[in-house]
Design an enzyme around this catalytic site. Structure first.
Site, PDB file in Angstrom:
ATOM      1  N   ASP A 336     -36.517 -16.658 -42.831  1.00  0.00           N
ATOM      2  CA  ASP A 336     -35.099 -16.928 -42.680  1.00  0.00           C
ATOM      3  C   ASP A 336     -34.684 -16.780 -41.216  1.00  0.00           C
ATOM      4  OD1 ASP A 336     -32.373 -17.209 -43.991  1.00  0.00           O
ATOM      5  OD2 ASP A 336     -32.115 -15.278 -42.996  1.00  0.00           O
ATOM      6  N   GLU A 373     -37.390 -21.397 -41.016  1.00  0.00           N
ATOM      7  CA  GLU A 373     -36.058 -21.963 -40.906  1.00  0.00           C
ATOM      8  C   GLU A 373     -35.771 -21.924 -39.402  1.00  0.00           C
ATOM      9  OE1 GLU A 373     -31.681 -21.446 -42.951  1.00  0.00           O
ATOM     10  OE2 GLU A 373     -32.680 -19.647 -42.195  1.00  0.00           O
TER      11      GLU A 373
END
Length: 696
Positions: A336, A373
């Site tokens: 993330d 990401e």
């Protein structure tokens, strides 16, 4: 005589150097703190205890080795509950935030128990750490090692997947509940589940109250090494460890890999106004990126930023990844806001960041998939340039371009073709293959696929933030009515558009990721930021499996086709030139009338011809050519089957404008094209023809 034990019966376990380690007659406790002047171990008898039963002081002379405090306590065993407590300077201007009264979660804790207890004395009492016995009968389980290029990823929330009463299972909302629904995942055909955060995060707020807005998604880490206790069926301390392993083992038995969404960019301790729960009270200036010595930087958008390129933190992250891979048999990770790992200790983006390179090169992670990401909340956007060929990326450009094309945005034809062909503009220049692109149209963050074609605007009032939260740039449409409707014409276009986008996703070069529930038209009622919705807004509604069985069948058939056809999952980029011993190009683009495509034209219709590379696992080299016909305009059109395919036999594979079951032919036995080779293309539609087997 020495005998070799079969390797299938051996289990490689990984023991991090810190935390609580079981020994023959007790437990070794080790924790890093450079600036602490005193360290204490707090031992508890029960989860509900507010005060420790025993407090053991670390001896500064005998129990400190460099910056590591370590002691062994005899007579303790698995299940023991504990906290650390550290004294040291309170000097925020120097980055120190020691609180001698704080009960601290062990950064290396392998499990937590209980929740935050209500406080009337100002002392925060977080969940207790649990000493874990890592023994588990894996019964020969190993990493599956699906090729990334052959993968179909299914992003899902452990609790939300089975929490609804409609799941009708024994253990709803748990790791064991996932096991009960594995047959559904097998029938769908996905090769991997990407689990939204399963490491520990707060269930209640720090003062023991029920959260007004719970962090349902779990992007608020509290203990990186610990499976989330809230997803365990058994309430016994540490039970989540065994149940999580059972889930992984069962998924592997079904041929499904497990990828974890990990959040090494911030913690739940927040900024200078947040609580001291763990890292702040042990070595604040090491674990977090600070500015002016005392202020927390906020590249994560969540109050603080993990100092991922500090050697101590870097080591912790590596131990954590290895722990999940070897003690839980995890097959990969999605990082993330991974661009934060590209920031140095002052927060500046740096070329060739050591953390990113080391993850890619770590020998103990060599079997895993690593997905970034590739952006953060402070403006860094590194899609196409994150790491080397070992790193795949969530391709945000793919999402936006495919949405824009099917919505009918002008000037998107070339972008759609580039994304369909594997996004060579992003990856080829760096020597990275097409499967570095994780293609997605929806994710947990944003509209579901159903809502993408049902709402022009976000509807997040239920979040309690006056609809200010969530992205305003959704590239969505409602086709005439905002939200649910009984208007047949609107409903028809919406169904067609969902099929268009699912088809594009699963027929594109790269690796497709589907969000749990899109295959059955799950809705969040227009909420595009359901991070706090632990209810029917977010949960998988199992009634839709039957209600929208036609869409489920359509998706299943697409996944089956993708897994059988190497034409749509190549490991090298399409070139537009003849390859693989054939006389026709690997990809050709045509205008609807069959002439060469003029990329400068402002049209939203085209034909793509993709030639088969042959089946790499078939000694006869048999495969199928594909013709994809796109019409994203609001008008009915006609498209011509390209001359390059003349003389071959063709069958319709899918037609997004047709009603089920004529919308897709899983056995590739659909109608043949008209003899004049002119195909009717209704507005907002996609048709795909497949050739008979081609021997190359």
């Amino acid at each position: 005589m020495l005998m070799r034990q079969p390797s299938a019966n051996l289990q490689f376990t990984y023991q991090p150097p810190f935390g609580a380690t079981l020994q023959e007659k007790g437990v070794q406790f080790s924790v890093f703190s450079r600036s602490a002047t005193e360290m204490r171990l707090l031992l508890y008898n029960k989860v509900t205890d507010r005060e420790p039963a025993d407090v053991i002081e670390f001896d500064r002379e005998t129990d400190r080795w460099g910056d590591v405090w370590s002691l062994s306590v005899q007579g303790l065993e698995a299940g023991q509950l504990y906290h650390f407590q550290a004294s040291g300077p309170w000097a925020p201007e120097q980055g120190h935030r020691f609180d001698s009264a704080a009960r601290l979660i062990d950064p290396y804790a392998q499990a937590l128990a209980g929740t935050f207890q209500k406080s009337d004395d100002g002392v925060v009492r977080p969940p207790k750490c649990v000493v874990i016995d890592d023994t588990f009968d894996w019964d020969g389980d190993r990493h599956i090692r699906h090729e990334l290029s052959d993968s179909v990823i299914y992003e899902m929330h452990v609790r939300g997947f089975t929490k609804s009463r409609t799941a009708k299972i024994k253990c709803p909302g748990t790791y064991l509940g996932v096991i009960e629904k594995i047959p559904y995942l097998q029938e769908l055909g996905v090769t991997a589940v990407e689990l939204m955060p399963v490491n520990e995060f707060p269930i209640r707020d720090i003062y023991g109250n029920k959260m007004s807005r719970p962090n349902y998604w779990g992007y608020d880490p509290m203990a990186f090494f610990s499976p989330h206790r809230g997803y365990a069926y058994d309430s016994k301390p540490g039970a989540q460890v065994n149940e999580f392993k059972q889930m992984v083992k069962a998924l592997h038995s079904a041929g499904i890999e497990v990828i974890l969404d990990v959040v090494f960019n911030h913690t739940c301790e927040g900024n200078e106004l947040g609580p001291t729960l763990s890292f702040k009270g042990l070595e604040n200036s090491v674990y977090y990126i600070l500015s002016e010595g005392q202020h927390f930087t906020n590249y994560s958008g969540c109050g603080n930023t993990i100092n991922g390129n500090h050697p101590v933190v870097r080591e912790m992250i590596f131990h954590c990844l290895r722990h999940w891979v070897h003690n839980y048999h995890i097959d990969g990770f999605r990082f993330d806001l991974a661009s934060i790992l590209s920031r140095d200790r002052t927060g500046n983006l740096v070329p060739n960041p050591p953390m990113v390179e080391l993850i890619a090169e770590d020998p103990l992670l060599a079997d895993t998939k690593i997905i970034a990401e590739a952006w953060d909340a402070a403006g860094a956007y590194q899609v196409g340039s994150f790491g080397n060929h070992r790193w795949a990326e969530w391709n945000g450009r793919y999402r936006d371009d495919v949405r824009g094309f099917w919505r009918g945005d002008g000037g998107t034809l070339g972008s759609l073709a580039t994304r369909l062909a594997g996004s060579s503009d992003l990856y080829e220049h760096a020597g990275r293959p097409p499967f570095c692109s994780i293609n997605f149209i929806t994710s947990h963050d944003g509209f579901t696929m159903n809502d993408l074609v049902s709402y022009k605007e976000k509807h997040n009032i239920a979040n309690g933030e006056d609809n200010r939260d969530g992205d305003n740039h959704n590239i969505s449409d409602n086709y005439g009515v905002e939200g649910p409707t009984r208007k047949k014409g609107v409903a028809t276009i919406r169904t067609r558009q969902i099929k268009n986008m699912l088809s594009t996703l699963l027929l594109s070069q790269g690796v497709p990721m589907i969000v749990s529930g899109d295959e059955i038209r799950r809705t969040q009622k227009g909420n595009n930021n359901a991070y706090c919705q632990d209810n029917d807004i977010s949960w998988f509604d199992w009634r839709l499996v039957e209600k929208n069985s036609d869409m489920l069948r359509f998706t299943q058939s697409l996944i089956q086709f993708r897994r059988n056809q190497p034409s749509v999952r190549r490991r090298v980029f399409l070139t537009g030139q003849p390859v693989d011993g054939r006389k026709i190009p690997d990809v050709s683009w045509f205008a609807p009338d069959g002439s060469p495509l003029n990329w400068g034209q402002n049209d939203l219709a085209m034909v793509a011809y993709i030639a088969s590379p042959g089946r790499v696992d078939d000694p006869e080299g048999l495969g199928r050519d594909l013709v994809l016909m796109f019409n994203s305009t609001g008008d009915d059109r006609t498209h011509v089957l390209p001359e390059v395919g003349r003389g071959m036999k063709w069958n319709l594979f899918l037609d997004t404008a047709a009603d089920s079951p004529d919308d897709i032919y899983p056995d590739l036995d659909g109608p043949m094209p008209p003899s004049n080779r002119v195909v009717d293309m209704p507005c907002h539609s996609l048709k795909v023809f497949v050739s008979h087997l081609v021997n190359i």
